[in-house]
Motif scaffolding. Sequence first.
Motif, short mmCIF file in Angstrom:
data_model
loop_
_atom_site.label_atom_id
_atom_site.label_comp_id
_atom_site.label_asym_id
_atom_site.label_seq_id
_atom_site.Cartn_x
_atom_site.Cartn_y
_atom_site.Cartn_z
N VAL A 194 -18.48 28.26 31.50
CA VAL A 194 -19.16 28.88 32.38
C VAL A 194 -19.96 27.69 32.02
N ALA A 195 -21.39 27.43 32.09
CA ALA A 195 -22.37 26.14 31.60
C ALA A 195 -23.59 26.86 32.25
N ARG A 196 -24.40 25.60 31.45
CA ARG A 196 -26.18 26.00 31.48
C ARG A 196 -26.90 24.25 31.29
N VAL A 197 -27.67 24.91 32.73
CA VAL A 197 -28.34 23.63 33.16
C VAL A 197 -29.64 23.96 33.53
N GLY A 198 -30.08 23.49 32.52
CA GLY A 198 -31.72 24.06 32.34
C GLY A 198 -32.25 25.88 33.30
N ASP A 199 -32.44 25.77 34.27
CA ASP A 199 -32.56 27.54 34.70
C ASP A 199 -31.47 27.92 34.90
N THR A 200 -30.34 26.47 35.58
CA THR A 200 -28.80 27.47 36.54
C THR A 200 -28.30 27.62 35.86
N ALA A 201 -26.88 28.43 36.13
CA ALA A 201 -26.05 28.74 35.39
C ALA A 201 -25.44 28.34 36.58
N PHE A 202 -23.82 28.16 35.67
CA PHE A 202 -22.67 27.67 36.62
C PHE A 202 -21.03 28.56 35.58
N ALA A 203 -20.47 29.03 36.78
CA ALA A 203 -19.37 29.47 36.46
C ALA A 203 -18.51 29.14 37.05
N MET A 204 -16.39 28.98 36.58
CA MET A 204 -15.31 28.91 37.19
C MET A 204 -14.94 30.54 37.24
N HIS A 245 -22.36 31.08 45.94
CA HIS A 245 -20.25 30.23 45.99
C HIS A 245 -21.24 29.20 46.70
N SER A 246 -20.54 27.73 45.33
CA SER A 246 -20.49 26.90 45.81
C SER A 246 -18.98 25.66 45.93
N GLY A 247 -17.96 26.01 47.19
CA GLY A 247 -17.28 25.60 47.07
C GLY A 247 -16.31 26.05 45.79
N GLY A 248 -14.60 25.50 46.13
CA GLY A 248 -14.14 25.49 45.61
C GLY A 248 -13.49 24.33 44.64
N LEU A 249 -13.16 24.92 43.52
CA LEU A 249 -12.61 23.78 42.22
C LEU A 249 -11.45 23.88 42.10
N ALA A 250 -10.54 22.21 42.55
CA ALA A 250 -9.20 22.19 41.69
C ALA A 250 -8.81 22.52 40.30
N ASP A 251 -9.49 22.47 39.01
CA ASP A 251 -9.75 22.66 37.66
C ASP A 251 -10.96 22.66 37.26
N GLU A 252 -11.10 22.43 35.59
CA GLU A 252 -11.66 22.65 34.54
C GLU A 252 -12.51 21.65 34.79
N ALA A 253 -11.76 20.29 34.97
CA ALA A 253 -11.63 19.00 35.12
C ALA A 253 -13.17 18.67 36.21
N ALA A 254 -13.03 19.39 37.47
CA ALA A 254 -13.37 19.15 38.60
C ALA A 254 -15.07 20.64 37.92
N PHE A 255 -14.55 21.83 37.45
CA PHE A 255 -15.58 21.83 37.87
C PHE A 255 -17.00 21.35 36.22
N ARG A 256 -16.31 20.63 35.33
CA ARG A 256 -16.92 19.87 34.77
C ARG A 256 -17.85 19.11 35.31
N THR A 257 -17.06 18.25 35.60
CA THR A 257 -17.86 16.95 36.90
C THR A 257 -18.74 17.99 37.55
N LYS A 258 -19.16 18.97 38.28
CA LYS A 258 -20.07 19.46 39.20
C LYS A 258 -20.61 19.92 38.46
N VAL A 259 -21.03 20.04 37.17
CA VAL A 259 -22.24 20.80 36.41
C VAL A 259 -22.86 19.39 36.20
N ALA A 260 -22.32 18.08 35.96
CA ALA A 260 -22.25 16.58 35.04
C ALA A 260 -23.77 16.39 36.23
N GLU A 261 -22.71 16.17 37.61
CA GLU A 261 -23.79 16.08 38.77
C GLU A 261 -24.84 17.00 39.11
N ASN A 262 -25.17 17.93 38.82
CA ASN A 262 -26.25 19.02 38.88
C ASN A 262 -27.03 18.35 38.21
N ALA A 263 -26.38 18.34 36.57
CA ALA A 263 -27.50 17.97 35.62
C ALA A 263 -27.88 16.83 36.11
#
Length: 296
Positions: free
Chosen positions: A31-41, A72-90
């Motif tokens: 999981v990850a937190r960016v401000g008030d937004t939370a994300f989970a794989m 639900h914000s789309g599919g993820l290939a792997d953990e690297a893809a998750f981290r990329t999406k979180v960084a993009e949102n930040a």
Amino acid sequence: MITPSPLTTVTRSNSGFPEVEFGRSGDGYLVARVGDTAFAMLPGRNARHYLATGWRINRPIAEWKRSDFYGHSGGLADEAAFRTKVAENAEHQREKRALGRREIGFNANTPWGPSQGATVYAEGIVCHSTAGHGGFHLSAERNRKVNPVLRAPGGWYEEDEAWAIVAITFPHLFTGYERRCAERTIKDSWPDAWEAIFGIVLEPGESREKDRRAFEKEHAGNWIVVSAISSDQQAGFVEVVATPGGRRGAGTEERRFLVPSDEYRIGRFGFVVDETRHPVYSGPSSFIGWQGRTSP
């Protein structure tokens, strides 16, 4: 201030708000937190994962649960893809903060109902929210700057797709993430306009609308499924109703076919019946509307 647990990593940014905080939820999800937004794989179907979102989970990350996430914000290939999406949102949140958009109360009628609030992007560029929908309104002066092939006469641009017209017209008022989304939306929905404005021919795979046209042209004479149901009469098969080219409407010829369940995958624009392998079916139907009909 929330103190990160030993399982949590915090990525600090020279750009300021917001920090990115990664960790594991109480039930073991990344999981990850960016401000008030939370994300989970989170795990999805067929051993795949998807990006789930939540909002203002005011507990330490180690206490988060799967039930905290609902988007639900789309599919993820792997953990690297998750981290990329979180960084993009930040980065998106940082850029949006720097743009200085203003939230205001606005007493206005829109094509989608009374405005319940508005965001001012710049003078003459206002995004309205309503009970059910929303979108941008451009002043007459701003609207004249929109390319004629995309311009809406009244200056209203709904939030699902047409917002992208505003974004490509005034790119300096949008974040990098928003500009990329806008480009994708214009290519997918108005490929002819994109090609005319930018002088670039979109190749196969670069525009959903162009790909749809190509599919329909290629399969104009094929039977395309318009309805499907798991067969109650033929175990392991899907009973489908198909029409020539997938056309609909009064007078359109329809036929039923049986397709093995493990073969039935709809695809982007529909399932094409292979008449050499998928037999015409005229037996008892699992479709309520077909019960009692004798034609295939």
